[in-house]
Write a protein that holds these residues in place. Structure first.
Motif, PDB file in Angstrom:
ATOM      1  N   SER A   9      59.856 -20.235  53.958  1.00  0.00           N
ATOM      2  CA  SER A   9      58.065 -18.916  52.719  1.00  0.00           C
ATOM      3  C   SER A   9      57.455 -20.333  53.338  1.00  0.00           C
ATOM      4  O   SER A   9      57.480 -21.732  53.781  1.00  0.00           O
ATOM      5  N   LYS A  14      54.231 -25.436  52.956  1.00  0.00           N
ATOM      6  CA  LYS A  14      53.408 -26.170  52.031  1.00  0.00           C
ATOM      7  C   LYS A  14      53.074 -27.770  51.589  1.00  0.00           C
ATOM      8  O   LYS A  14      53.053 -28.809  51.736  1.00  0.00           O
ATOM      9  N   LYS A  51      58.923 -16.500  41.573  1.00  0.00           N
ATOM     10  CA  LYS A  51      58.340 -16.503  42.196  1.00  0.00           C
ATOM     11  C   LYS A  51      58.781 -18.268  43.355  1.00  0.00           C
ATOM     12  O   LYS A  51      57.899 -19.057  41.964  1.00  0.00           O
ATOM     13  N   ILE A  52      58.971 -18.450  43.921  1.00  0.00           N
ATOM     14  CA  ILE A  52      58.941 -19.935  44.814  1.00  0.00           C
ATOM     15  C   ILE A  52      57.726 -19.976  45.429  1.00  0.00           C
ATOM     16  O   ILE A  52      57.035 -19.025  45.961  1.00  0.00           O
ATOM     17  N   SER A  66      51.725 -22.718  45.021  1.00  0.00           N
ATOM     18  CA  SER A  66      51.568 -23.600  46.116  1.00  0.00           C
ATOM     19  C   SER A  66      50.371 -23.963  45.894  1.00  0.00           C
ATOM     20  O   SER A  66      50.461 -26.223  45.854  1.00  0.00           O
ATOM     21  N   GLN A 106      44.278 -17.794  49.299  1.00  0.00           N
ATOM     22  CA  GLN A 106      45.131 -16.657  48.693  1.00  0.00           C
ATOM     23  C   GLN A 106      44.332 -15.916  48.785  1.00  0.00           C
ATOM     24  O   GLN A 106      45.281 -14.809  48.544  1.00  0.00           O
ATOM     25  N   GLU A 110      45.971 -15.538  52.859  1.00  0.00           N
ATOM     26  CA  GLU A 110      47.747 -15.208  52.939  1.00  0.00           C
ATOM     27  C   GLU A 110      47.841 -13.455  52.550  1.00  0.00           C
ATOM     28  O   GLU A 110      49.173 -13.836  53.107  1.00  0.00           O
ATOM     29  N   TYR A 172      51.248 -20.912  57.130  1.00  0.00           N
ATOM     30  CA  TYR A 172      51.318 -19.170  57.321  1.00  0.00           C
ATOM     31  C   TYR A 172      50.533 -19.115  58.889  1.00  0.00           C
ATOM     32  O   TYR A 172      50.318 -18.060  59.799  1.00  0.00           O
TER      33      TYR A 172
HETATM   34  N1  LIG Z   1      50.421 -17.927  45.092  1.00  0.00           N
HETATM   35  C1  LIG Z   1      51.908 -17.903  45.090  1.00  0.00           C
HETATM   36  C2  LIG Z   1      52.730 -17.191  45.535  1.00  0.00           C
HETATM   37  C3  LIG Z   1      53.399 -17.487  46.033  1.00  0.00           C
HETATM   38  C4  LIG Z   1      55.184 -15.844  46.275  1.00  0.00           C
HETATM   39  O1  LIG Z   1      54.736 -14.889  46.837  1.00  0.00           O
HETATM   40  N2  LIG Z   1      56.216 -16.281  46.887  1.00  0.00           N
HETATM   41  C5  LIG Z   1      56.905 -15.928  47.372  1.00  0.00           C
HETATM   42  C6  LIG Z   1      57.397 -16.487  48.494  1.00  0.00           C
HETATM   43  S1  LIG Z   1      56.420 -16.516  49.281  1.00  0.00           S
HETATM   44  C7  LIG Z   1      58.117 -14.711  46.254  1.00  0.00           C
HETATM   45  O2  LIG Z   1      58.706 -16.628  45.417  1.00  0.00           O
HETATM   46  N3  LIG Z   1      58.305 -14.109  46.262  1.00  0.00           N
HETATM   47  C8  LIG Z   1      59.820 -13.195  45.352  1.00  0.00           C
HETATM   48  C9  LIG Z   1      58.938 -11.710  44.654  1.00  0.00           C
HETATM   49  O3  LIG Z   1      57.944 -11.713  44.028  1.00  0.00           O
HETATM   50  O4  LIG Z   1      60.063 -11.207  44.325  1.00  0.00           O
HETATM   51  C10 LIG Z   1      51.942 -19.589  45.890  1.00  0.00           C
HETATM   52  O5  LIG Z   1      50.752 -19.690  46.312  1.00  0.00           O
HETATM   53  O6  LIG Z   1      53.052 -20.188  45.759  1.00  0.00           O
END
Ligand SMILES: N[C@@H](CCC(=O)N[C@@H](CS)C(=O)NCC(=O)O)C(=O)O
Length: 209
Positions: A9, A14, A51-52, A66, A106, A110, A172
């Motif tokens: 990721s 970041k 989300k991570i 993030s 964002q 992204e 990214y």
């Molecule tokens: N806007 C969030 C986006 C976070 C995000 O999209 N995380 C993704 C991995 S990059 C995730 O955990 N996806 C798992 C899911 O949605 O199930 C950030 O900047 O942290």
């Protein structure tokens, strides 16, 4: 601190990159997002958005998003001497320029660069995503051109010193070619910027926890 993350990721990277820059130690706890591991009851307790990345502070409080984590860590760990420049400048206009890039990332970068990479490299393509892909790629080229034109004018995104904007946009952008949607050879100023960041003595690759 514990960083809840998934190594491929860019959003997680970041935070890892900033921690390397600031010399901060974080313990990595990995989740496989392709197996739904961020939608378990225990994960949703630390981020209801599923989300991570999530940064768990020593007092147990959890931060998500993030770019919010980048700002928190930078503001908590002011550095100027070691790196000769502030990642988040004190000058209000320069600071606002850093914020511009973080919000732009964002909305305009992204979704058009990271999402296609994930769809194409993680076997996550659906009919809907196939239909969305050409428009995303077109918008991604617009984003890369904007960065390339900016980097033609100065060394880093906000001027000649590195800021949080570069830490935010590097992850990214440097893997934009993965999945085959983009060719960075079309963006020579971005290529120069990538090489410059990779040459920094604290640099760590995306594969490193
Ligand atoms: N806007 C969030 C986006 C976070 C995000 O999209 N995380 C993704 C991995 S990059 C995730 O955990 N996806 C798992 C899911 O949605 O199930 C950030 O900047 O942290």
């Amino acid at each position: 601190m514990i960083l809840h993350d998934f190594l491929p990721s860019g959003n997680g990277y970041k935070i890892r990159l900033l921690c390397a820059c600031l010399g901060l130690n974080v313990t990595l706890k990995e989740y496989d997002i392709t197996k739904g591991e961020t939608h378990t009851e225990s994960f949703l307790a630390i981020n209801p958005n599923g989300k991570i990345p999530v940064l768990e502070l020593d007092n147990g409080q959890c931060l998500s998003e993030s770019n919010a984590i980048l700002l928190y860590l930078t503001e908590q760990n002011h550095l100027t001497q070691q790196h000769q420049s502030a990642l988040l400048p004190a000058d209000p206009i320069l600071k606002a320029r850093v914020y511009q890039w973080l919000f732009w990332e964002q909305y305009s970068h992204e979704p058009n660069i990271a999402s296609p990479r994930f769809w194409l490299t993680h076997n996550a393509m659906t009919d809907l995503k196939k239909r969305m892909l050409p428009d995303r790629i077109q918008q991604g080229h617009v984003a890369l051109k904007l960065m390339d034109d900016t980097l033609a004018q100065h060394t880093f995104l906000v001027g000649d010193a590195m800021t949080l904007a570069d830490i935010c946009l590097f992850p990214y952008t440097h893997v934009a070619e993965e999945g085959g949607a983009y060719q960075l050879s079309e963006y020579p100023n971005i290529q120069r910027w990538i090489k410059q960041i990779e040459a920094l003595d604290w640099f760590i690759p995306i594969t490193q926890g």
